[in-house]
Scaffold this active site. Structure first.
Site, PDB file in Angstrom:
ATOM      1  N   GLU A  96     -37.008 -30.810  20.961  1.00  0.00           N
ATOM      2  CA  GLU A  96     -35.985 -31.861  21.067  1.00  0.00           C
ATOM      3  C   GLU A  96     -35.543 -32.065  22.514  1.00  0.00           C
ATOM      4  OE1 GLU A  96     -35.430 -33.805  18.614  1.00  0.00           O
ATOM      5  OE2 GLU A  96     -36.682 -32.572  17.309  1.00  0.00           O
ATOM      6  N   GLU A 127     -44.170 -37.589  20.010  1.00  0.00           N
ATOM      7  CA  GLU A 127     -44.115 -36.306  19.315  1.00  0.00           C
ATOM      8  C   GLU A 127     -45.091 -35.302  19.933  1.00  0.00           C
ATOM      9  OE1 GLU A 127     -42.052 -35.438  15.907  1.00  0.00           O
ATOM     10  OE2 GLU A 127     -41.245 -36.158  17.794  1.00  0.00           O
TER      11      GLU A 127
END
Length: 265
Positions: free
Chosen positions: A138, A195
């Site tokens: 993150e 991602e």
């Protein structure tokens, strides 16, 4: 006149930037941005405070002191390692909070605003290495300024009145930006490219902080088990489970020397 002014403004607003250094994992890609970083950071800070206020109203903010301390201790080891990707990041106004929720979720907004959901820790029985894997992933999104890039892409593909207002600093620009930021943060899953970048940068951050980067592979196995073989919605655009496992394993192996070095310190 307006189309010409808008075109000129877009040309001025567009920037090709390299948000981070490549690190040992070699993530190097120039990004097209149409909005200043400071605007995204300000909107993120405001959005973050709204999320915390809502959690506080529900008595869901930082309820378990031991859990909060554990998450913050891991963050405190990861954050200094962000300097390996961008020298300004350790000085961001980092905040780390835990929200009591059954959701399998965590995120880091621009400028280092982190939220971890208790359900992710408890339902998956996460180890410290696995928490570091999630948090590193993150944080990588924030380092790479993926939210800014996604908002910029939305602006570029929808050049209408609201976008013109945002670019020219008039009308509902602030609210438009807040809405766009909330959408890309809380509703829409990241692209496969984003991602993959976050996976690779994340394992390096974890390794440099002394957390086993191989935990990322175990983590996504747990995720798949909890999600009936498919990732949660917030990860739904990522490549197949097998492809992701192979990529994570390859990059975890690449940064193992950094992990061993960190453990010897």
């Amino acid at each position: 006149m307006l189309p010409a002014v808008l075109a000129a403004t877009v040309a001025v607003a567009c920037q090709t930037v390299q948000t981070t250094g490549g690190g040992a994992v070699g993530v190097e890609r120039e990004q097209m941005m149409m909005i200043p970083a400071r605007d995204i950071e300000q909107a993120s800070a405001q959005q973050y405070q709204e999320v915390l206020a809502e959690a506080r109203r529900k008595n869901a903010l930082n309820r378990d002191a031991a859990q909060v301390q554990r998450v913050r201790q891991i963050a405190n080891r990861l954050i200094p390692q962000t300097a390996n990707f961008r020298p300004d990041a350790p000085a961001w106004k980092w905040e780390v909070n835990v929200i009591s929720s059954n959701e399998l979720n965590a995120w880091c907004m621009a400028g280092g605003k982190i939220a971890f959901y208790s359900g992710l820790i408890e339902r998956l029985a996460l180890t410290d290495d696995e928490i570091a894997a999630v948090m590193g992933h993150e944080i990588a999104h924030a380092l790479r300024e993926h939210a800014r890039e996604r908002v910029s892409k939305a602006m570029a593909t929808g050049l209408g009145i609201s976008v013109a207002g945002a670019l020219l600093g008039v009308g509902q620009a602030g609210q438009d930006l807040m809405g766009s930021l909330a959408k890309v943060t809380f509703e829409l899953p990241n692209s496969r490219l984003h991602e993959t970048e976050a996976d690779r940068v994340g394992v390096e951050l974890a390794a440099r902080a002394g957390y086993d980067p191989r935990a990322a592979v175990r983590l996504w196995d747990k995720m798949a088990t909890q999600s009936a073989g498919a990732p949660p919605q917030w990860l739904s655009t990522h490549p197949s489970h097998a492809s992701r496992q192979k990529d994570l394993a390859d990059y975890a192996a690449r940064v193992m020397p950094l992990y061993e070095q960190a453990r010897r310190r």
